[in-house]
Design a protein around this motif. Sequence first.
Motif, mmCIF file in Angstrom:
data_model
loop_
_atom_site.group_PDB
_atom_site.id
_atom_site.type_symbol
_atom_site.label_atom_id
_atom_site.label_comp_id
_atom_site.label_asym_id
_atom_site.label_seq_id
_atom_site.Cartn_x
_atom_site.Cartn_y
_atom_site.Cartn_z
ATOM 1 N N PRO A 1 0.792 -1.288 0.041
ATOM 2 C CA PRO A 1 -0.154 0.036 0.048
ATOM 3 C C PRO A 1 0.857 1.123 0.196
ATOM 4 O O PRO A 1 1.715 1.357 0.802
ATOM 5 N N ASN A 2 0.552 2.065 -0.915
ATOM 6 C CA ASN A 2 1.218 3.455 -1.153
ATOM 7 C C ASN A 2 2.654 3.279 -1.734
ATOM 8 O O ASN A 2 3.194 4.245 -1.800
ATOM 9 N N GLU A 3 2.953 1.982 -1.772
ATOM 10 C CA GLU A 3 4.580 1.987 -2.160
ATOM 11 C C GLU A 3 4.648 2.554 -3.711
ATOM 12 O O GLU A 3 5.548 2.984 -4.248
ATOM 13 N N HIS A 4 3.527 2.694 -4.547
ATOM 14 C CA HIS A 4 3.574 3.073 -5.802
ATOM 15 C C HIS A 4 3.957 4.573 -6.001
ATOM 16 O O HIS A 4 4.270 5.043 -6.732
ATOM 17 N N LEU A 5 3.558 5.163 -4.878
ATOM 18 C CA LEU A 5 3.965 6.697 -4.644
ATOM 19 C C LEU A 5 5.516 6.972 -4.743
ATOM 20 O O LEU A 5 6.002 7.952 -5.198
ATOM 21 N N VAL A 6 6.239 5.843 -4.042
ATOM 22 C CA VAL A 6 7.551 6.206 -4.295
ATOM 23 C C VAL A 6 8.120 5.976 -5.606
ATOM 24 O O VAL A 6 9.144 6.564 -6.110
ATOM 25 N N LEU A 7 7.505 5.090 -6.403
ATOM 26 C CA LEU A 7 7.897 4.697 -7.764
ATOM 27 C C LEU A 7 7.445 5.391 -8.703
ATOM 28 O O LEU A 7 7.620 5.350 -10.260
ATOM 29 N N GLN A 8 6.369 6.387 -8.607
ATOM 30 C CA GLN A 8 5.433 6.893 -9.564
ATOM 31 C C GLN A 8 6.643 8.072 -10.384
ATOM 32 O O GLN A 8 7.576 8.653 -9.617
ATOM 33 N N GLY A 9 6.438 7.852 -11.811
ATOM 34 C CA GLY A 9 7.214 8.794 -12.455
ATOM 35 C C GLY A 9 8.588 8.042 -13.022
ATOM 36 O O GLY A 9 9.235 8.363 -13.921
ATOM 37 N N ARG B 1 14.475 -0.232 -5.947
ATOM 38 C CA ARG B 1 14.001 -1.731 -5.732
ATOM 39 C C ARG B 1 12.740 -1.857 -5.031
ATOM 40 O O ARG B 1 12.718 -1.290 -3.734
ATOM 41 N N PRO B 2 11.754 -2.458 -5.360
ATOM 42 C CA PRO B 2 10.425 -2.625 -4.654
ATOM 43 C C PRO B 2 10.487 -3.222 -3.260
ATOM 44 O O PRO B 2 11.871 -4.119 -3.252
ATOM 45 N N ILE B 3 10.166 -3.127 -2.345
ATOM 46 C CA ILE B 3 10.178 -3.651 -0.936
ATOM 47 C C ILE B 3 10.101 -5.493 -0.910
ATOM 48 O O ILE B 3 11.184 -5.847 -0.623
ATOM 49 N N ARG C 1 10.408 5.302 -15.236
ATOM 50 C CA ARG C 1 9.959 4.472 -16.465
ATOM 51 C C ARG C 1 11.128 4.188 -17.113
ATOM 52 O O ARG C 1 12.288 4.025 -16.495
ATOM 53 N N GLY C 2 10.932 3.152 -18.080
ATOM 54 C CA GLY C 2 11.990 2.380 -18.858
ATOM 55 C C GLY C 2 12.473 1.051 -18.331
ATOM 56 O O GLY C 2 12.275 0.314 -19.120
ATOM 57 N N TRP C 3 12.604 1.034 -17.039
ATOM 58 C CA TRP C 3 12.973 -0.266 -16.479
ATOM 59 C C TRP C 3 11.560 -1.165 -16.052
ATOM 60 O O TRP C 3 11.772 -2.270 -15.721
ATOM 61 N N LEU C 4 10.526 -0.635 -16.239
ATOM 62 C CA LEU C 4 9.330 -1.177 -15.167
ATOM 63 C C LEU C 4 8.190 -0.786 -16.196
ATOM 64 O O LEU C 4 8.023 0.133 -16.999
ATOM 65 N N GLU C 5 7.066 -1.659 -16.089
ATOM 66 C CA GLU C 5 5.732 -1.550 -16.688
ATOM 67 C C GLU C 5 4.949 -1.634 -15.361
ATOM 68 O O GLU C 5 5.087 -2.509 -14.519
ATOM 69 N N TRP C 6 4.043 -0.654 -15.508
ATOM 70 C CA TRP C 6 2.867 -0.588 -14.679
ATOM 71 C C TRP C 6 1.674 -1.311 -14.929
ATOM 72 O O TRP C 6 1.456 -1.563 -15.976
ATOM 73 N N GLY D 1 -10.111 -2.266 -3.772
ATOM 74 C CA GLY D 1 -9.723 -1.309 -4.600
ATOM 75 C C GLY D 1 -8.347 -1.223 -5.440
ATOM 76 O O GLY D 1 -8.033 -2.579 -5.616
ATOM 77 N N LYS D 2 -8.190 -0.227 -5.638
ATOM 78 C CA LYS D 2 -6.573 -0.290 -6.883
ATOM 79 C C LYS D 2 -5.464 -0.733 -5.787
ATOM 80 O O LYS D 2 -5.140 -0.613 -4.782
ATOM 81 N N THR D 3 -4.765 -1.770 -6.820
ATOM 82 C CA THR D 3 -3.439 -2.386 -6.250
ATOM 83 C C THR D 3 -2.560 -2.168 -7.214
ATOM 84 O O THR D 3 -3.086 -1.964 -8.394
ATOM 85 N N TYR D 4 -1.260 -2.068 -7.052
ATOM 86 C CA TYR D 4 -0.389 -1.945 -8.148
ATOM 87 C C TYR D 4 0.548 -3.066 -8.391
ATOM 88 O O TYR D 4 1.237 -3.627 -7.278
ATOM 89 N N PHE D 5 0.982 -3.483 -9.698
ATOM 90 C CA PHE D 5 1.761 -4.430 -10.014
ATOM 91 C C PHE D 5 2.954 -3.957 -10.984
ATOM 92 O O PHE D 5 2.500 -2.940 -11.629
ATOM 93 N N LEU D 6 3.876 -4.435 -10.976
ATOM 94 C CA LEU D 6 5.173 -4.066 -11.760
ATOM 95 C C LEU D 6 5.955 -4.951 -12.298
ATOM 96 O O LEU D 6 5.826 -5.962 -11.703
ATOM 97 N N THR D 7 6.301 -4.922 -13.577
ATOM 98 C CA THR D 7 7.005 -5.860 -14.067
ATOM 99 C C THR D 7 8.342 -5.056 -14.617
ATOM 100 O O THR D 7 8.117 -3.957 -15.060
ATOM 101 N N CYS D 8 9.511 -5.777 -14.310
ATOM 102 C CA CYS D 8 10.767 -4.907 -14.620
ATOM 103 C C CYS D 8 11.412 -5.644 -15.581
ATOM 104 O O CYS D 8 11.215 -6.882 -16.268
ATOM 105 N N ASN D 9 12.556 -5.019 -16.042
ATOM 106 C CA ASN D 9 13.298 -5.473 -17.084
ATOM 107 C C ASN D 9 14.486 -6.078 -16.568
ATOM 108 O O ASN D 9 15.578 -6.494 -17.416
ATOM 109 N N GLY D 10 14.526 -6.385 -15.339
ATOM 110 C CA GLY D 10 15.719 -7.005 -14.582
ATOM 111 C C GLY D 10 16.908 -6.341 -14.361
ATOM 112 O O GLY D 10 17.919 -6.850 -14.029
ATOM 113 N N ASN D 11 16.697 -4.920 -14.412
ATOM 114 C CA ASN D 11 17.900 -4.107 -14.397
ATOM 115 C C ASN D 11 17.288 -2.680 -13.916
ATOM 116 O O ASN D 11 17.550 -1.616 -14.254
ATOM 117 N N CYS D 12 16.787 -2.693 -12.588
ATOM 118 C CA CYS D 12 16.273 -1.412 -11.914
ATOM 119 C C CYS D 12 17.194 -0.671 -11.303
ATOM 120 O O CYS D 12 18.404 -1.312 -11.171
#
Length: 142
Positions: A7-15, A54-56, A17-22, A38-49
Motif C-alpha cells: 500500500p502506497n509504495e507506488h507513490l515512491v515509484l511514480q514517474g 527496488r521494491p520492498i 519509466r524505462g525499467w518497469l511496466e505498471w 480497490g486499486k493495487t499496483y503490480f509492476l514488471t521490470c526489465n531485470g535491471n532496475c
Amino acid sequence: MGIYLLPNEHLVLQGERGWLEWEEQVAEDYDFPYSWRGKTYFLTCNGNCPREKRPIQCRTFPLTPHFTGEGNLLLIWETLKLPYSCPLLVRKEPLATEFISTLYKAWQILTTDPLIKDLVNYDSRNRERATAVIEPVWPENL
Ligand code: SF4
C-alpha cells in the motif's frame, strides 16, 4: 513474474519509466486479505532496475516476514514456489547479520500499517495451511 507493491509504495515509484511496466489492478481480483480493497499496483521490470528504486518485495528476498500464531514477527526463508532457482534460497547461503537485522526492523515498522499487517498475517496462515516448511532466520534467539 510481476511484483505487487505494498500500500502506497507506488507513490515512491511514480514517474519511474524505462525499467518497469505498471499495472493497476483491483485487489479483490487477487489473493489478498479481505481488507485489501480497490486499486493495487503490480509492476514488471526489465531485470535491471536502479538499485535505490527496488521494491520492498525485492529488498526482502530471499527472506519473507511471517507472523507466528502468537503474533510474533519472524523473518523466514521464502517459501513461494518460484519459476526460477535462486542459489541463495536453494543453498540457504548465510546472509549478512546487518542485512537481516535491518530488514527485521523495516518489517517491524511496515507491519504497523494495518493493511501490511493483514497481508503478512494472511500469507503466514496460508503458508501454514499449505504445510510449507517454515525456516526462521531472525530473531536469532528463537
Ligand atoms: S530487484 Fe529490480 S531488477 Fe530485480 S526483480 Fe526487483 S525490480 Fe526487477
